[in-house]
Design a protein around this motif. Structure first.
Motif, PDB file in Angstrom:
ATOM      1  N   SER A 271      -0.853  40.523  13.949  1.00 40.48           N
ATOM      2  CA  SER A 271      -0.235  40.965  15.400  1.00 40.48           C
ATOM      3  C   SER A 271      -0.375  42.395  15.479  1.00 40.48           C
ATOM      4  O   SER A 271      -0.909  43.082  14.718  1.00 40.48           O
ATOM      5  CB  SER A 271       1.018  40.291  15.370  1.00 40.48           C
ATOM      6  OG  SER A 271       1.935  40.767  14.470  1.00 40.48           O
ATOM      7  N   LYS A 272       0.188  42.874  16.722  1.00 39.39           N
ATOM      8  CA  LYS A 272      -0.052  44.155  16.585  1.00 39.39           C
ATOM      9  C   LYS A 272       1.119  44.752  17.418  1.00 39.39           C
ATOM     10  O   LYS A 272       1.782  43.963  18.388  1.00 39.39           O
ATOM     11  CB  LYS A 272      -1.100  44.455  17.676  1.00 39.39           C
ATOM     12  CG  LYS A 272      -1.482  45.886  17.859  1.00 39.39           C
ATOM     13  CD  LYS A 272      -2.943  45.914  18.858  1.00 39.39           C
ATOM     14  CE  LYS A 272      -3.284  47.309  18.743  1.00 39.39           C
ATOM     15  NZ  LYS A 272      -4.586  47.609  19.953  1.00 39.39           N
ATOM     16  N   ARG A 273       1.580  46.055  17.144  1.00 38.27           N
ATOM     17  CA  ARG A 273       2.642  46.384  17.883  1.00 38.27           C
ATOM     18  C   ARG A 273       2.357  46.793  19.152  1.00 38.27           C
ATOM     19  O   ARG A 273       1.410  46.893  19.692  1.00 38.27           O
ATOM     20  CB  ARG A 273       3.152  47.847  17.244  1.00 38.27           C
ATOM     21  CG  ARG A 273       3.270  47.953  16.072  1.00 38.27           C
ATOM     22  CD  ARG A 273       4.239  48.702  15.575  1.00 38.27           C
ATOM     23  NE  ARG A 273       4.583  48.423  13.975  1.00 38.27           N
ATOM     24  CZ  ARG A 273       3.894  48.812  12.866  1.00 38.27           C
ATOM     25  NH1 ARG A 273       2.892  49.494  13.045  1.00 38.27           N
ATOM     26  NH2 ARG A 273       4.370  48.248  11.674  1.00 38.27           N
TER      27      ARG A 273
ATOM     28  N   ALA B  41      10.549  48.111  18.369  1.00 35.05           N
ATOM     29  CA  ALA B  41       9.395  47.583  18.083  1.00 35.05           C
ATOM     30  C   ALA B  41       8.092  48.448  18.505  1.00 35.05           C
ATOM     31  O   ALA B  41       7.100  48.689  17.707  1.00 35.05           O
ATOM     32  CB  ALA B  41       9.019  46.357  18.540  1.00 35.05           C
ATOM     33  N   GLY B  42       8.405  49.368  19.349  1.00 32.80           N
ATOM     34  CA  GLY B  42       7.258  50.213  19.946  1.00 32.80           C
ATOM     35  C   GLY B  42       7.295  51.474  19.595  1.00 32.80           C
ATOM     36  O   GLY B  42       6.272  52.331  19.526  1.00 32.80           O
ATOM     37  N   ILE B  82       5.701  58.507  18.438  1.00 33.64           N
ATOM     38  CA  ILE B  82       4.457  57.553  18.781  1.00 33.64           C
ATOM     39  C   ILE B  82       5.182  56.256  19.280  1.00 33.64           C
ATOM     40  O   ILE B  82       6.231  55.779  19.224  1.00 33.64           O
ATOM     41  CB  ILE B  82       4.255  57.091  17.201  1.00 33.64           C
ATOM     42  CG1 ILE B  82       3.871  58.393  16.458  1.00 33.64           C
ATOM     43  CG2 ILE B  82       3.013  56.082  17.527  1.00 33.64           C
ATOM     44  CD1 ILE B  82       3.514  58.005  14.908  1.00 33.64           C
ATOM     45  N   TRP B  83       4.319  55.988  20.493  1.00 29.93           N
ATOM     46  CA  TRP B  83       4.847  54.880  21.299  1.00 29.93           C
ATOM     47  C   TRP B  83       3.611  54.032  21.341  1.00 29.93           C
ATOM     48  O   TRP B  83       2.562  54.315  21.884  1.00 29.93           O
ATOM     49  CB  TRP B  83       5.147  55.270  22.784  1.00 29.93           C
ATOM     50  CG  TRP B  83       5.644  54.150  23.538  1.00 29.93           C
ATOM     51  CD1 TRP B  83       6.280  53.159  23.096  1.00 29.93           C
ATOM     52  CD2 TRP B  83       5.389  54.136  24.992  1.00 29.93           C
ATOM     53  NE1 TRP B  83       6.841  52.382  24.173  1.00 29.93           N
ATOM     54  CE2 TRP B  83       6.234  52.701  25.331  1.00 29.93           C
ATOM     55  CE3 TRP B  83       4.594  54.507  25.906  1.00 29.93           C
ATOM     56  CZ2 TRP B  83       6.097  52.177  26.671  1.00 29.93           C
ATOM     57  CZ3 TRP B  83       4.705  54.100  27.180  1.00 29.93           C
ATOM     58  CH2 TRP B  83       5.386  52.846  27.663  1.00 29.93           C
ATOM     59  N   ARG B  84       3.755  52.783  20.691  1.00 32.38           N
ATOM     60  CA  ARG B  84       2.669  51.944  20.737  1.00 32.38           C
ATOM     61  C   ARG B  84       2.912  50.756  21.683  1.00 32.38           C
ATOM     62  O   ARG B  84       3.982  50.048  21.966  1.00 32.38           O
ATOM     63  CB  ARG B  84       2.628  51.114  19.367  1.00 32.38           C
ATOM     64  CG  ARG B  84       2.058  52.295  18.278  1.00 32.38           C
ATOM     65  CD  ARG B  84       1.781  51.300  16.973  1.00 32.38           C
ATOM     66  NE  ARG B  84       1.837  52.181  15.893  1.00 32.38           N
ATOM     67  CZ  ARG B  84       0.909  52.825  15.530  1.00 32.38           C
ATOM     68  NH1 ARG B  84      -0.625  52.362  16.189  1.00 32.38           N
ATOM     69  NH2 ARG B  84       0.422  53.834  14.457  1.00 32.38           N
ATOM     70  N   GLU B 205      -4.134  52.139  23.479  1.00 31.49           N
ATOM     71  CA  GLU B 205      -2.936  51.448  22.623  1.00 31.49           C
ATOM     72  C   GLU B 205      -1.759  52.376  22.282  1.00 31.49           C
ATOM     73  O   GLU B 205      -0.813  51.589  21.875  1.00 31.49           O
ATOM     74  CB  GLU B 205      -3.605  50.801  21.270  1.00 31.49           C
ATOM     75  CG  GLU B 205      -4.239  51.773  20.535  1.00 31.49           C
ATOM     76  CD  GLU B 205      -4.806  51.092  19.231  1.00 31.49           C
ATOM     77  OE1 GLU B 205      -4.621  49.787  19.380  1.00 31.49           O
ATOM     78  OE2 GLU B 205      -5.160  51.646  18.328  1.00 31.49           O
ATOM     79  N   VAL B 206      -1.772  53.575  22.142  1.00 32.75           N
ATOM     80  CA  VAL B 206      -0.701  54.218  21.563  1.00 32.75           C
ATOM     81  C   VAL B 206      -0.615  55.721  22.158  1.00 32.75           C
ATOM     82  O   VAL B 206      -1.947  56.501  22.599  1.00 32.75           O
ATOM     83  CB  VAL B 206      -1.014  54.446  20.117  1.00 32.75           C
ATOM     84  CG1 VAL B 206      -2.112  55.041  19.746  1.00 32.75           C
ATOM     85  CG2 VAL B 206       0.267  55.106  19.388  1.00 32.75           C
TER      86      VAL B 206
END
Lengths: 725, 234
Positions: A271-273, B41-42, B82-84, B205-206
């Motif tokens: 899965s992925k963040r 989580a992010g 960092i924000w994913r 994505e980030v």
């Protein structure tokens, strides 16, 4: 001209339905519809209209991934459905039609356990405000489906998620397969979300983004909610509460991983963040024993996938088991020497659990040997190439000598455990026991006795070589220069105790150390700090920065200012969750069920907060502090303590051993779907039962045994009481 | 040529988003820190940033916020958050950030780098309120250049608002990213196995959001912290 165009479009529409893929299913078997949409590489989910009046969304996927959505029709007939992809950014694909011919007889769904009528939220002032509506239950249920309907004349929520609670809303957990963005208008269709057995006593819908509705108000509306489920939980007991509900949900999160977000279709996929999830299995050598334990008792696609992966699993001609089907080396780096023991333990467990003779007699195309011969060859490698006939495994690979110049030698790939490694020898000991059982099952009484004798000798050697009386714990390894490496490896000690390698006094000293009752001079972590993270003990209690050249940092640095700072790395003061399984097994063996339950209570209290979906980040951006999610399918071992610890279900040569250890305040405990050698059982240990009882209920066999005693369930479904174990 | 492709791709993505059946009037992805467990989580810390706290109600606003703790040093002048987020095409990013009033005086600057799913680094303009006082180093297609930046105000919210591709400087090939954070837990993304259309392009994505100080800053070697109470992707 206009008429011609109109007829042309009518023709196209007709062609579209003609082009619909045709599928067949019956009311007992779900249909599988494939998908593979790309919406400019945005993450997306699929919305399926099944043609039976229901819609259901998939979990989130990566754009372009090929997968399937399943659906079980309740009534026979022909259904015309369609699906589309919806991206998180709001893009939507065209609908793709399909048709399903469903045979069989009408099936009855689970009963309704809660419902409510129309609901509208209060007005929100910001789009990010959370608004929601809950359904409270009158107790714990295994949830089946939540059905939502649109309020007449109102918009259906576009951004929302479904959540559940095991403590009546004190904490809420997300149903990971029900996170919807830009959800299309379902019209008069029912929108259905599957829980697949999650245990809970409350459910809610929460809006995650509120935009003005067609009346210009910042509200969300629902026509109604209906929840179905069953009173019977997969893991069930007389003491219904957050602990048993949490154990069920821990299994669904980290065992079957059925409700998790997987970028790929499969439950073992990553899965992925920010959607970190549990995964079901790995299938490679060092995971084979764990995978077999976790999946062997299920009737699942995952077990079929594992079987296919193991059927022709590669070994070298001398018997060395490859790290993965594509390469003999761990991460293409170097060879590991726990591979063989894990392979043996896993294949033997799988065979005893399933009775899969076709598998064990299958002749591998690559090696020309049957799987039974491969298991024996893998053991011969340990005995002959690694000197195991002497009762101790000694690694001769020049890359794995346990010295600073060496590389890692087993699953714990941060440490340079090699030459004579306690971890590898504990697994070797376990594999000797597995071989003794396997040969006994195959009629090789003499070989079985030899393996049993060698196991006993190995146990003695293990204690002789690896016990450190000064610290009162087992060391990590003896390197090729004779240096005894002891950095407070909790996992080495827990594996050893889990396998019963220690005598009671040694076990007590080890557990006293872990529990903080005994402080070892020189340790970085002592006392309660060893369980700082609560879900398990720190991997090591001595900061590896004290021996930086004995660490493989995998591209990072051990400098305290970098990623390896103690407590900031899973293998330097962090935790890998799976070790809690061995912790529980160890406490059950040496402290009894009371000691094990004390630790389990601590773990489950943490689980109740956030299902351990915590991604602590260290100061340099790395999140490998707690090994629970993502690439740690072995997390699913922890709920297995309920199955093989509390219920005491362990497959062996004689059949399925049932040796329950119920907590003292439990009257009964049960596993309500347990597959053993091709049959489904519901097995209950009951403190009020005096005799074992077997009866049939549909396709499932119900087995009840007294809560005290040892029993064997044979492949023929007969149960006998045993005095020896 | 690669730069041109990226610019066209992002412009096209913006157009595509506008064409979406449910065109977003509000962000498609955001974090208002309403649900700390989800936020956790992010977000990750990097370099001088070392810890995150989720504040349920900031005294100044009564709203939840992210509190990022940092300790700058001579060798560590950037505190990076960092924000994913899920793979997304985007055309605008907006954040509300604040340097607390009770921090010692000292200029703090803000800029941002993003990665797409190919690992390309994409550089954004620094925070600028029209009164540049400092030039921050930024990668451009010609190489490293200085870009005008304004210090973040102390004690009040600043809005960092950038559009793509106008605020986008440069993309680098994978392996040369400005912030080479390789998170082992993520493992192989397996992009090569996907059924992607020919015109498909990498999504973002980030983000790497940097609070930066000069090497003579009075904030060096002190415990400092910053707040973010809203981040939005359009």
């Amino acid at each position: 001209m206009r008429h011609i165009l109109a007829w042309f479009f009518v023709f196209l529409a007709g062609a579209g339905s003609l082009l619909a893929e045709e599928y067949a299913a019956d009311t007992q078997t779900p249909v599988r519809i494939p998908y593979a949409q790309d919406l400019h590489e945005e993450m997306l989910y699929y919305v399926f209209e099944w043609g039976d009046g229901t819609w259901s969304p998939s979990s989130l996927k990566r754009s372009g991934i090929q997968g399937f959505m399943e659906h079980r029709y309740a009534k026979p007939g022909r259904y015309e459905g369609r699906f589309c992809a919806v991206s998180i950014g709001g893009q939507r694909s065209d609908w793709t039609p399909f048709a399903v011919a469903v045979g069989g007889t009408e099936s009855v769904g689970k009963p309704v356990i809660a419902s409510r009528g129309a609901w509208s939220s209060g007005p929100a002032t910001n789009y990010w405000e959370r608004q929601g509506v809950a359904l409270e239950l009158d107790g714990y249920y295994a949830l089946d489906r939540l059905v939502l309907t649109k309020a007449p004349g109102k918009d259906f929520p576009s951004h929302f998620q479904i959540e559940y609670s095991i403590n009546r809303g004190e904490t809420w957990q997300k149903l990971n397969t029900a996170r919807c963005f830009f959800f299309p208008d379902p019209g008069n269709q029912q929108v259905v979300f599957s829980f697949n057995g999650i245990a809970a006593n409350a459910v809610r819908l929460v809006a995650t983004r509120i935009t003005p509705d067609s009346d210009g108000e910042m509200r969300i509306h629902l026509g109604g909610m209906e929840l179905t489920g069953a009173k019977e939980l997969l893991f069930d007991c007389s003491q219904r509460g957050p602990l048993i509900a949490g154990l069920n949900n821990m299994w669904y999160a980290y065992g079957s991983a059925v409700n998790e977000v997987h970028l790929d279709y499969v439950t073992w996929g990553q899965s992925k963040r920010p959607f970190e999830s549990g995964v079901s299995y790995m299938g490679n050598a060092e995971w084979i024993a764990w995978d077999a334990l976790e999946m062997g008792w299920t009737h699942s696609r995952e077990l079929e996938e594992l079987r296919a992966k193991w059927l022709d699993y590669p070994l070298d001609p001398d018997g060395y088991v490859w790290a993965c089907p594509g390469d003999p080396r761990h991460l293409f780096h170097n060879r590991h020497y726990d591979n063989n023991a894990c392979y043996i333990n896993g294949i033997v467990h799988y065979y005893f659990q399933t009775g899969d003779d076709a598998f064990i007699q299958h002749r591998c195309a690559a090696t020309g040997k049957t799987n039974l011969e491969k298991v024996r060859l893998a053991m011969r490698y340990q005995l002959e190439q690694l000197g195991g006939t002497n009762g101790v495994l000694t690694i001769t690979d020049p890359e794995v000598q346990g010295t600073p110049a060496s590389k890692s030698g087993n699953y714990w790939d941060y440490y340079k455990l090699g030459y004579q490694s306690a971890f590898d020898n504990a697994e070797f000991y376990r594999s000797l026991q597995s071989m003794a059982r396997l040969e006994r099952a195959m009629g090789g009484t003499e070989q079985a006795a030899e393996y049993a004798a060698l196991a006993a000798e190995t146990k003695d050697k293990f204690n002789e070589l690896f016990w450190n009386d000064a610290t009162g714990r087992y060391i990590g390894c003896i390197d090729a220069n004779g240096v005894r490496r002891d950095y407070g490896f909790t996992f080495v000690n827990l594996h050893a105790l889990g396998y019963g390698l220690a005598d009671p006094p040694r076990a007590r000293r080890i557990l006293d150390w872990l529990d903080g009752k005994r402080v070892i001079a020189g340790d970085t972590s002592t006392g309660p700090d060893i369980y700082h993270f609560k879900l398990g003990p720190r991997s090591n209690t001595i900061d590896m920065a004290k021996v930086p050249d004995w660490v493989e940092t995998w591209g990072g640095e051990l400098d305290p200012a970098r990623q390896g700072k103690y407590g900031m790395q899973i293998q330097n003061g962090g935790v890998i969750f799976y070790t809690s399984y061995y912790d529980l097994e160890a406490r059950l063996r040496y402290q009894g069920i009371d000691g094990a339950m004390k630790r389990l209570d601590g773990i489950m209290a943490e689980f109740e907060k956030d299902e351990l979906r915590r991604i602590d980040s260290n100061h340099v951006g790395h999140t490998l502090i707690l090994g629970v999610l993502l690439c740690f399918p072995e997390s699913g071992l922890v709920p297995m303590f309920y199955v093989d610890g509390i219920m005491g279900l362990r497959p062996g040569a004689e059949g399925l051993w049932i040796n329950p250890s119920l907590p003292r305040d439990w009257e009964w405990a049960a596993v309500n779907s347990y597959w053993f050698q091709g049959k489904e059982y519901a097995i209950c240990a009951d403190a009020t039962a005096t005799l074992p009882l077997v009866r049939q209920e549909g396709d499932r066999t119900l087995v009840t045994v007294p809560a005290i005693g040892r029993y064997i369930l044979g492949a023929d479904g007969q149960i006998t009481k045993k005095e020896d174990f | 040529m690669r730069m041109l492709f990226i610019v066209m791709a992002l412009a096209s993505a913006a157009f595509g988003a506008a064409q979406a059946k449910d065109a977003p009037a509000v962000p498609v992805w955001f974090d208002a820190f309403q649900a700390p467990l989800e936020s956790r989580a992010g977000w990750q810390t990097f370099q001088a940033a070392y810890a995150l706290e989720f504040v349920s109600a900031l005294p100044e606003t009564g709203r939840p916020a992210l509190k990022a703790k940092a300790r700058f040093s001579k060798t560590n002048l950037s505190a990076v958050l960092i924000w994913r987020f899920p793979d997304l095409q985007m055309h605008r990013f907006r954040a509300r950030i604040m340097v607390p009033a009770n921090l010692p005086a000292g200029d703090v600057f803000f800029q941002m780098v993003a990665n797409n799913t190919q690992g390309d680094a994409l550089f954004f303009k620094p925070y600028l309120d029209g009164k540049p006082t400092y030039d921050l180093p930024c990668q451009t297609i010609e190489g490293l250049k200085q870009q005008p930046a304004s210090p973040l105000p102390h004690g009040k919210w600043a809005v960092y608002d950038v559009g793509l591709p106008g605020s986008l400087f440069f993309e680098q090939k994978k392996g040369k990213a400005a912030h080479p954070v390789q998170d082992m837990a993520l493992m192989n993304t397996g992009r090569d196995a996907l059924n992607l259309s020919a015109e498909s392009r990498p999504a973002m994505e980030v983000f790497f959001m940097s609070f930066q100080v000069p090497d003579n800053s009075p904030l060096l070697d002190k415990e400092v912290w910053f707040y973010i109470d809203l981040v939005e992707i359009y």
